[in-house]
Design a protein around this motif. Structure first.
Motif, PDB file in Angstrom:
ATOM      1  N   THR A  85      -2.666 -33.989  38.600  1.00 28.30           N
ATOM      2  CA  THR A  85      -1.967 -35.247  38.852  1.00 28.30           C
ATOM      3  C   THR A  85      -2.719 -36.035  39.911  1.00 28.30           C
ATOM      4  OG1 THR A  85       0.189 -34.317  38.281  1.00 28.30           O
ATOM      5  CG2 THR A  85       0.191 -36.305  39.625  1.00 28.30           C
ATOM      6  N   ALA A  86      -2.986 -37.298  39.612  1.00 27.65           N
ATOM      7  CA  ALA A  86      -3.677 -38.167  40.551  1.00 27.65           C
ATOM      8  C   ALA A  86      -2.683 -39.140  41.174  1.00 27.65           C
ATOM      9  CB  ALA A  86      -4.788 -38.937  39.831  1.00 27.65           C
ATOM     10  N   VAL A  87      -2.582 -39.115  42.491  1.00 25.63           N
ATOM     11  CA  VAL A  87      -1.737 -40.079  43.193  1.00 25.63           C
ATOM     12  C   VAL A  87      -2.634 -41.229  43.638  1.00 25.63           C
ATOM     13  CG1 VAL A  87      -0.269 -40.479  45.188  1.00 25.63           C
ATOM     14  CG2 VAL A  87      -0.139 -38.314  43.970  1.00 25.63           C
ATOM     15  N   LEU A  88      -2.437 -42.390  43.025  1.00 24.05           N
ATOM     16  CA  LEU A  88      -3.346 -43.510  43.248  1.00 24.05           C
ATOM     17  C   LEU A  88      -3.188 -44.112  44.636  1.00 24.05           C
ATOM     18  CD1 LEU A  88      -2.864 -45.233  39.788  1.00 24.05           C
ATOM     19  CD2 LEU A  88      -4.790 -43.806  40.532  1.00 24.05           C
ATOM     20  N   ILE A 149       6.103 -40.818  46.728  1.00 23.30           N
ATOM     21  CA  ILE A 149       5.098 -40.647  45.679  1.00 23.30           C
ATOM     22  C   ILE A 149       4.606 -39.199  45.645  1.00 23.30           C
ATOM     23  CG2 ILE A 149       2.979 -41.285  46.929  1.00 23.30           C
ATOM     24  CD1 ILE A 149       3.551 -42.823  43.613  1.00 23.30           C
ATOM     25  N   ALA A 153       4.885 -36.763  42.528  1.00 23.20           N
ATOM     26  CA  ALA A 153       3.741 -35.994  42.021  1.00 23.20           C
ATOM     27  C   ALA A 153       4.122 -34.522  41.847  1.00 23.20           C
ATOM     28  CB  ALA A 153       2.553 -36.141  42.961  1.00 23.20           C
TER      29      ALA A 153
END
Ligand SMILES: Nc1ncnc2c1ncn2[C@@H]1O[C@H](COP(=O)(O)OP(=O)(O)O)[C@@H](O)[C@H]1O
Ligand SMILES: [Mg+2]
Lengths: 258, 291
Positions: A85-88, A149, A153
């Motif tokens: 999972t990429a947390v922008l 966030i 995630a």
């Protein structure tokens, strides 16, 4: 294991943002990716998340492997399937959704009862979120949004968690607290954490290994202690180092750039 | 007094239908920022589907079966027309939907001919008499079908698991994707839903007054309604639909005799007046500002 091999990324066909990046993250490991503004850190995060297309970007060369699966061109939902999972950057919560709705949206793949339990766990971890659970996320403070966030995630159940500049715009005290929580999370859940940061000092405190990006390339790679000993890294990414020496080096460095 | 009530309820009935169509239109706008100028043709397609099914099926069944077909039509439009254009500039997308509208006008004429079609059989006549108040069957059906559907839609968006995902995708596709929400599937679903909602209107109107280009004109009522509601508010579209329906009905009852033709202009006059006072419509979401 997450492996990035010789990754080259262009935006709009012309802007080369990553110029052959290679890195490797083992399960359960905490790694920092440091670098100045414009180094290509966020580009790396987008590539890992399979989200380049949304930014008019494209992988030109190289590949991204997650375990046995190649996800280089597999689209935005593939990294998820493989547990990344990429947390922008900029803590992109859904601002018009309440805290609870944000969490439910992120955990949509979990069965109902599990989701409820996991949400309670996130709220217990971040009590500020529990207090504001029915407020629209757009009205939370920056620190609260960052917690939200991260909580979101977690609900996607990652094995590899990539976080882009969580410290951005937060007060130093908050940053220290946030990073301690990240560290704790990473340990408790056995996550591999890729912490992408400009705030090198704070990041170094919680990782095992470090990569430094500059102009789309890896210019340093090593254990945390090595990074802390290396004059270049100290100087350019921690803003420290012996004073006179620092002047001279910066001059030399600038010449090398132009 | 009873004349007024009569007009009011009839207006709410028509308004519910407008609302339903506008809600689909607004959802599409929110999820993809595409202003669907082919919405009138979506109605038309719904009408012709009902007509065609009605050749072999009783009318109520034809209407029911129209919905999944219209949904599939919406999916096709999304796949074939919208997705390839997403991210292009606004004008290109608008031109594309206008092109789609013209193409559908032509295609339906080719397939079904230019003449007005009438359906076999009709919906059971349901006139409602409450004291002096007499509601024509048309209004009763519209109240019975469109109003609950519209309310259910608002509720589902607000509360259901899928509704939350639709709103998340509508707010930011990339943030949704990052959270593993299957945004493309949800966008397709929204287009399908919008086509199905328009088809409810098309089917109902087809059952009441036949199928022909006049359905397109009905579909265009979506524009004043959506703008009045604030373009991106589904609840706003619901209330604005009612408002426009009632205004039209009152205007037909009281003003039409004095100023012939005024009724057609009424919705647009209201929009103009409201926008002068509130540029974002009645219920447009205000940007969240936070420092
Ligand atoms: N969407 C985009 N379109 C074009 N160029 C971009 C885009 N995003 C980033 N860039 C460029 O790519 C380079 C790397 O940017 P970025 O990955 O955001 O760096 P960082 O996160 O390290 O600050 C910069 O030169 C930036 O201008
Ligand atoms: Mg960045």
């Amino acid at each position: 294991m997450l492996a990035v091999e010789n990754l080259k990324v262009v935006y709009r066909g012309v802007i080369l943002a990553l110029d052959g990046v290679t890195l490797r993250v083992e399960p359960g490991e905490a790694v920092a990716v440091l670098g100045p503004n414009g180094a290509g850190k966020s580009t790396l995060v987008r590539a890992l998340g399979g989200l380049l297309a949304n930014y008019e970007g494209r992988v030109l060369d190289g590949r991204i492997l997650l375990g046995d699966a190649e996800i280089t061109h597999a689209g935005p939902l593939a990294p998820a399937r493989e547990g990344l999972t990429a947390v922008l950057e900029g803590r992109p919560v859904f601002r018009y959704l309440t805290v609870m709705e944000n969490l439910r949206a992120a955990g949509h793949r979990l069965p109902r009862a599990r989701l409820a339990r996991e949400i309670e766990e996130v709220l217990a971890r971040f009590p500020r979120l529990a207090e504001r659970r029915h407020e629209q996320a757009g009205y939370l403070s920056g620190g609260e949004q960052q917690m939200l966030i991260l909580g979101m995630a977690l609900l996607t159940e990652p094995r590899f968690l990539v976080v882009d500049e969580p410290s951005l715009g937060l007060a130093p005290r908050l940053v220290a607290d946030l990073f301690q929580r990240l560290r704790q999370l990473q340990r408790e859940r056995g996550l591999a954490l890729v912490l992408v940061e400009q705030n090198a000092r704070a990041a170094l405190a919680i990782v095992d290994r470090v990569y430094v990006l500059e102009r789309g390339r890896v210019v340093f790679e090593g254990r945390r202690e090595e990074a802390e000993r290396d004059v270049d890294v100290l100087e350019f990414y921690l803003g420290e180092g012996p004073a006179g020496y620092r002047q001279a080096r910066r001059y030399r460095r600038r010449k090398r750039w132009v | 007094m009873s004349f007024f009530l009569q007009l009011l309820v009839a207006g709410i009935a028509t308004g519910a239908l407008y609302a339903l169509m506008a809600m689909g239109f607004v959802l599409v706008y929110r999820a993809t920022r595409v202003v669907n100028f082919a919405i009138g043709e979506f109605l038309l397609v719904g009408g012709y589907l009902t007509y065609t099914l009605n050749l072999v099926l009783p009318l109520p069944w034809a209407m029911v079966l129209t919905l999944p077909l219209a949904f599939a039509f919406g999916l096709l439009v999304e796949r074939g027309f919208v997705r390839p254009l997403l991210g292009r500039n606004v004008v290109a997308v608008i031109m594309a939907t206008i092109g789609l509208a013209l193409a559908l006008d032509g295609a339906t004429q080719l397939a079904w001919g230019p003449d007005q079609k009438y359906l076999e059989g009709q919906l059971p006549v349901l006139t409602l008499a409450l004291g002096e108040l007499i509601l024509p069957s048309r209004s009763v059906w519209s109240l019975l079908l469109a109003l609950p559907a519209a309310l259910a839609l608002v509720y589902a968006l607000k509360r259901s698991r899928y509704g939350v995902l639709v709103r998340a995708v509508a707010e930011s596709e990339v943030a949704a994707l990052a959270m593993k929400i299957p945004a493309p599937r949800i966008v397709a679903l929204v287009w399908g839903l919008s086509a199905a909602l328009a088809a409810v209107g098309g089917a109902l109107l087809a059952g009441l007054s036949g199928v022909g280009p006049h359905l397109i004109a009905m579909g265009l009522m979506v524009f004043p309604v959506a703008i009045l509601g604030g373009m991106d508010s589904v609840g706003g579209a619901l209330l604005a639909g009612m408002l426009v329906g009632v205004a039209e009905s009152l205007s037909r009852g009281y003003l039409e005799a004095l100023v012939p033709g005024i009724t057609e202009a009424t919705p647009f006059l209201i929009v103009l007046l409201v926008l002068l006072a509130r540029p974002y419509g009645l219920f447009g979401e205000r940007e969240i500002e936070r420092v």
